[in-house]
Design an enzyme around this catalytic site. Sequence first.
Site, PDB file in Angstrom:
ATOM      1  N   THR A 374      10.376   7.916   7.421  1.00 36.84           N
ATOM      2  CA  THR A 374       9.267   7.823   6.516  1.00 36.84           C
ATOM      3  C   THR A 374       9.036   6.164   6.318  1.00 36.84           C
ATOM      4  OG1 THR A 374      10.368   9.732   5.437  1.00 36.84           O
ATOM      5  CG2 THR A 374       8.903   8.126   4.224  1.00 36.84           C
ATOM      6  N   THR A 392       5.225  10.083   5.002  1.00 34.46           N
ATOM      7  CA  THR A 392       6.185  10.533   5.552  1.00 34.46           C
ATOM      8  C   THR A 392       5.458  11.602   6.596  1.00 34.46           C
ATOM      9  OG1 THR A 392       8.320  11.387   5.984  1.00 34.46           O
ATOM     10  CG2 THR A 392       6.912  12.160   3.870  1.00 34.46           C
ATOM     11  N   ASP A 416      11.676  20.809   3.882  1.00 37.18           N
ATOM     12  CA  ASP A 416      12.186  20.305   2.433  1.00 37.18           C
ATOM     13  C   ASP A 416      12.030  21.283   1.436  1.00 37.18           C
ATOM     14  OD1 ASP A 416      12.886  17.578   3.163  1.00 37.18           O
ATOM     15  OD2 ASP A 416      11.184  16.618   2.417  1.00 37.18           O
ATOM     16  N   SER A 445      10.459  16.238  -3.087  1.00 44.72           N
ATOM     17  CA  SER A 445      10.409  15.015  -2.417  1.00 44.72           C
ATOM     18  C   SER A 445      11.532  14.039  -2.725  1.00 44.72           C
ATOM     19  CB  SER A 445       8.890  14.309  -2.068  1.00 44.72           C
ATOM     20  OG  SER A 445       9.019  13.125  -1.658  1.00 44.72           O
TER      21      SER A 445
END
Length: 578
Positions: A374, A392, A416, A445
């Site tokens: 990222t 990212t 994620d 996140s």
Amino acid sequence: MKSIAHLLLVSLLAFVPAMAAPRDTAAPAALPPGVAIASGHELATDAGLEILRQGGNAFDAAVAVSSTLSVVEPISSGLGGGGFFLLHDAKTGKDVFVDARETAPAAATQEAYLLENGDFNRDRATTGPWSAGIPGLPAALVHVSEKYGNLPLEKSLAPAIRIAKEGFPVYGRMVRGFAAKREVMERYPGTRAVYLPGGKPFAEGDIFRQPDLAHTLELLAEKGFDGFYRGETAQKLIKGVNDEGGKWTADELAAYQVRERAPIVFEYDGWKITTAPPPSSGGIALAEMLQILEPWDLAKLDATHRTHLVVEAMRRAYRDRTFYLGDPDFVEIPQRTLTSADYAAGLRATINPDKATPSDMLSGKQTPMEDEETTHFSIIDAQGNRVGATQTVNLLYGSGLIPPGTGVLLNDEMDDFALKPGTPNAFGVMGYDANAPEPGKRMLSSMTPTFMESDDKITVLGTPGGTRIITMVLLGILGYDDGLDAQQVAALPRYHHQWMPDVIDAETGAFTPEVVKGLRAMGHTVEVPGEEEGNSRRSSHVWGNLQTVAWDLTTNTLSGGTDPRNPVGAAKVELSKP
């Protein structure tokens, strides 16, 4: 038996007074003497400075830095990914959080990521068309430029377009990342055309040109939102995804919207901390950890006890991250409780100052790392505007898929989500219903762009690093609180605990042997690089890429810090002309 943390949360949900409003910090006596930018690549830092020289403000510079990073750091971020922009408008005094996180396509149900036998399909979650969420970064560039910038989008994107056309020298991290991802990237014709021209991968020092990406950026500059989410680029993206077996629709792309959200604001030891709200988990976790730690004078503790207390704060915040956090547009998050000083006091009461708390004692139910690939940048301009932005594509080179003709390397952020409840993602973290995929929902996140303000200093900081992002920002805040300068903060050694697995990860050299011995005597499991061969969980012996800038109000000086772990990063200060 219910866990300690669960009981505390349930009891406090009934009545928690609103968190006391942080005191207003003193207005600076003068404007900054110039501008400061720190980013993960010198070309991106220079692009931001170029736009500032042309009369742009920090927000125009942010568009230039972000888009240039999308060209020169494809391993880390790009137009095919997303990000968070924390903005401070000096004229109004307003702070705003621009949420450009990717969203789930309608077809991306939990069932779509299971094999016939019910096992989790890891490859589908992390590579190729099904791993990609609808990108958000292009919409953020348009939004930030049009709403907050001084210059037209076309001008702010010009450096990125030029560099994409003319090329830039390939650096070692790109080569190593491609070698690790080559098998995936060779699957897709659009990716092979960019990264394997003539059948050979690039070498360090080669000039890497991306004409298709330049054209995509030109359409974005010319047509704004419609230049990416409708028309030529959108059609190529949809065809490229669907030809590889994915299921994107034109309506989904056209419906993407950035969200402006109120940042999380709290106090720590005389600092006003302004940071990322959900769908970032970072701000809530920082508020928990720092408010747990505040009553202790960490500077007076020996290194072992200081580390022990910081780890115990990390443990409790990451436990709550797992069960309660997700996209606030889809899930009711007990944010007021989780960020309250009362809740932190209750968690503090469960800490033994001389003994580790086993993580399973805090487990009331069932556990959440976004990749280290990222990037982050920090900006302060001469008017006092500031930007902290983290962006990212998730794993290195994202999904590995470039839809032909676009140059856009798509993210693999779907991993994620909690695609299979209770099953760890690629980075050993897991989630449950709060972070389950739904059409249009944003995945949780860890990206945590953050401002710090005191009576005598203003800083901007952030970093990549997966779930380690939050703990790196925590350690950076503690470093500034200890009186370190920007470069010292960027270089701080790092350690991390995320509740599950119940282990302290540490960089090489982060702890002395005496501290390791002391922590283990307290009951902590400490993983020290070099002690065990073949450690599959640790991706490297160092991590992160912290970029920070600071304005000292007492001396009216600017400074920047760029992470020494990243040899191509750059922090630069330019003074205003008299």
